[in-house]
Design an enzyme around this catalytic site. Structure first.
Site, PDB file in Angstrom:
ATOM      1  N   HIS A  23      46.618  47.145  35.105  1.00 36.23           N
ATOM      2  CA  HIS A  23      47.046  46.046  34.243  1.00 36.23           C
ATOM      3  C   HIS A  23      46.100  44.861  34.381  1.00 36.23           C
ATOM      4  O   HIS A  23      46.386  43.783  33.871  1.00 36.23           O
ATOM      5  CB  HIS A  23      48.472  45.605  34.611  1.00 36.23           C
ATOM      6  CG  HIS A  23      49.517  46.603  34.204  1.00 36.23           C
ATOM      7  ND1 HIS A  23      50.868  46.392  34.368  1.00 36.23           N
ATOM      8  CD2 HIS A  23      49.417  47.825  33.620  1.00 36.23           C
ATOM      9  CE1 HIS A  23      51.549  47.426  33.918  1.00 36.23           C
ATOM     10  NE2 HIS A  23      50.688  48.312  33.465  1.00 36.23           N
ATOM     11  N   PRO A  25      42.927  43.124  33.288  1.00 39.95           N
ATOM     12  CA  PRO A  25      41.937  43.184  32.205  1.00 39.95           C
ATOM     13  C   PRO A  25      40.509  43.045  32.703  1.00 39.95           C
ATOM     14  O   PRO A  25      39.572  43.558  32.085  1.00 39.95           O
ATOM     15  CB  PRO A  25      42.331  42.018  31.295  1.00 39.95           C
ATOM     16  CG  PRO A  25      43.095  41.069  32.183  1.00 39.95           C
ATOM     17  CD  PRO A  25      43.806  41.945  33.166  1.00 39.95           C
ATOM     18  N   LYS A  27      39.250  44.444  35.343  1.00 40.51           N
ATOM     19  CA  LYS A  27      38.784  45.770  35.736  1.00 40.51           C
ATOM     20  C   LYS A  27      38.411  46.612  34.515  1.00 40.51           C
ATOM     21  O   LYS A  27      37.428  47.342  34.529  1.00 40.51           O
ATOM     22  CB  LYS A  27      39.847  46.494  36.559  1.00 40.51           C
ATOM     23  CG  LYS A  27      39.913  46.065  38.011  1.00 40.51           C
ATOM     24  CD  LYS A  27      40.795  47.011  38.809  1.00 40.51           C
ATOM     25  CE  LYS A  27      40.833  46.610  40.279  1.00 40.51           C
ATOM     26  NZ  LYS A  27      41.676  47.534  41.078  1.00 40.51           N
ATOM     27  N   ASP A  82      41.272  52.237  43.333  1.00 39.99           N
ATOM     28  CA  ASP A  82      41.943  51.405  44.323  1.00 39.99           C
ATOM     29  C   ASP A  82      40.834  50.761  45.117  1.00 39.99           C
ATOM     30  O   ASP A  82      39.973  51.460  45.685  1.00 39.99           O
ATOM     31  CB  ASP A  82      42.865  52.223  45.219  1.00 39.99           C
ATOM     32  CG  ASP A  82      43.833  51.318  45.971  1.00 39.99           C
ATOM     33  OD1 ASP A  82      44.461  50.463  45.316  1.00 39.99           O
ATOM     34  OD2 ASP A  82      43.963  51.451  47.198  1.00 39.99           O
ATOM     35  N   GLY A 162      39.159  38.415  42.367  1.00 43.96           N
ATOM     36  CA  GLY A 162      39.542  38.901  43.688  1.00 43.96           C
ATOM     37  C   GLY A 162      38.849  38.137  44.802  1.00 43.96           C
ATOM     38  O   GLY A 162      38.847  36.901  44.822  1.00 43.96           O
ATOM     39  N   TYR A 163      38.216  38.872  45.714  1.00 44.87           N
ATOM     40  CA  TYR A 163      37.558  38.273  46.867  1.00 44.87           C
ATOM     41  C   TYR A 163      36.077  37.958  46.603  1.00 44.87           C
ATOM     42  O   TYR A 163      35.357  37.584  47.527  1.00 44.87           O
ATOM     43  CB  TYR A 163      37.675  39.204  48.076  1.00 44.87           C
ATOM     44  CG  TYR A 163      39.088  39.382  48.569  1.00 44.87           C
ATOM     45  CD1 TYR A 163      39.616  38.569  49.569  1.00 44.87           C
ATOM     46  CD2 TYR A 163      39.918  40.359  48.024  1.00 44.87           C
ATOM     47  CE1 TYR A 163      40.917  38.734  50.024  1.00 44.87           C
ATOM     48  CE2 TYR A 163      41.223  40.532  48.464  1.00 44.87           C
ATOM     49  CZ  TYR A 163      41.717  39.716  49.460  1.00 44.87           C
ATOM     50  OH  TYR A 163      43.011  39.867  49.903  1.00 44.87           O
ATOM     51  N   HIS A 190      30.502  48.146  44.657  1.00 43.53           N
ATOM     52  CA  HIS A 190      31.263  49.299  45.118  1.00 43.53           C
ATOM     53  C   HIS A 190      31.876  50.060  43.949  1.00 43.53           C
ATOM     54  O   HIS A 190      31.922  51.285  43.938  1.00 43.53           O
ATOM     55  CB  HIS A 190      32.348  48.850  46.092  1.00 43.53           C
ATOM     56  CG  HIS A 190      33.266  47.783  45.560  1.00 43.53           C
ATOM     57  ND1 HIS A 190      32.811  46.646  44.912  1.00 43.53           N
ATOM     58  CD2 HIS A 190      34.630  47.673  45.557  1.00 43.53           C
ATOM     59  CE1 HIS A 190      33.831  45.897  44.558  1.00 43.53           C
ATOM     60  NE2 HIS A 190      34.940  46.497  44.922  1.00 43.53           N
TER      61      HIS A 190
END
Length: 205
Positions: A23, A25, A27, A82, A162-163, A190
Site C-alpha cells: 500500500h 505508493p 515502493k 519485505d 523510510g530510513y 538493496h
C-alpha cells in the site's frame, strides 16, 4: 520474458499485469522505475486489498506471505518485498520490524527511535536489506540482497523514504540515501539488487 504465470502473455509484447503487494505508493513508483528496463511491457498495479499478516520471522518469509496473498486474491502474478534496516550494534534490529519500529508506522518516528538507540555508540554499521518475491501459477521465487553502509548522527536530505535520511551507503561518497537522486538510488539500492535478481530468475524459468 515469456509465458509468465497463468496469463501466458509475452511481456515483450506488452499487456502483462502484475499486482504489487504493497500500500506504499513510493515502493510502487520505485519498482516501476527499476523493473521497466528489465521487464518491458509489464504494468505494475497497486494492491488495494487488505494487508496480509506479516508473521514470518525472516524478510524472505514475509515477502512471500504478501505475494501469495495478492496472487490468491487477484489471480494475477504478484510481486512483493519485505525491506528494512539491520543495525549491527542492535543485533540486527529493527530488521523485519523496521516499518513498525516506533509503533506508529511513521517514518520520522522510526528514524528518531533508531537514532536514540544508537546515541553514544561508535559502531554504526548497518545494511538495508530487501527480500523480493514473485508468486504466480507456476510457483514462487524469492531473492535477498543487502546494501551496506552506516547510520548517520542526524537525518540528511529530502529524497527517498523510510530510513533513507539516516542511511549512509558505502558506495555513495558520504551522502545519505535521501541525498541521492532517484536514478542514483535505483542504480545501487538493496531493492534494485533484489528485484534485478528476481526478474532474471523469473524470465529464465
Amino acid at each position: 520474458m515469456t509465458n509468465v504465470g497463468a496469463t501466458g502473455i509475452d511481456a515483450r509484447g506488452g499487456g502483462l499485469q502484475v499486482v504489487v503487494a504493497t500500500h506504499n505508493p513510493h515502493k510502487v513508483e520505485e519498482l516501476q522505475r527499476i523493473l521497466a528496463p528489465l521487464l518491458p511491457g509489464v504494468e505494475l498495479l497497486a494492491d488495494d486489498g487488505p494487508e496480509a499478516v506479516e508473521d514470518g520471522d525472516t524478510f524472505e518469509a514475509n515477502a512471500l506471505i504478501k505475494a501469495r496473498a495478492a496472487h490468491e486474491r487477484t489471480g494475477l502474478p504478484a510481486l512483493a518485498d519485505d525491506s528494512g534496516i539491520a543495525v549491527a550494534a542492535l543485533g540486527g534490529e529493527p530488521g523485519i520490524h523496521s516499518a513498525r519500529y516506533a509503533g506508529t508506522r511513521v517514518d520520522a518516528d522510526n528514524v528518531a527511535k533508531l537514532l536514540a538507540e544508537l546515541e553514544g555508540r561508535d559502531d554504526r554499521a548497518a545494511s538495508f536489506v530487501c527480500a523480493a518475491a514473485w508468486v504466480d501459477a507456476d510457483g514462487e521465487v524469492v531473492e535477498l540482497r543487502e546494501w551496506t553502509g552506516t547510520v548517520a548522527d542526524a537525518p540528511r536530505g529530502e529524497g527517498g523514504f523510510g530510513y533513507d535520511p539516516v542511511f549512509l551507503p558505502d558506495d555513495a561518497d558520504g551522502r545519505a540515501a535521501a541525498e541521492l537522486s532517484p536514478e542514483e538510488k535505483d542504480a545501487r539500492s538493496h531493492r534494485r539488487l533484489a528485484f534485478t535478481a528476481l526478474a532474471e530468475r523469473v524470465a529464465g524459468r
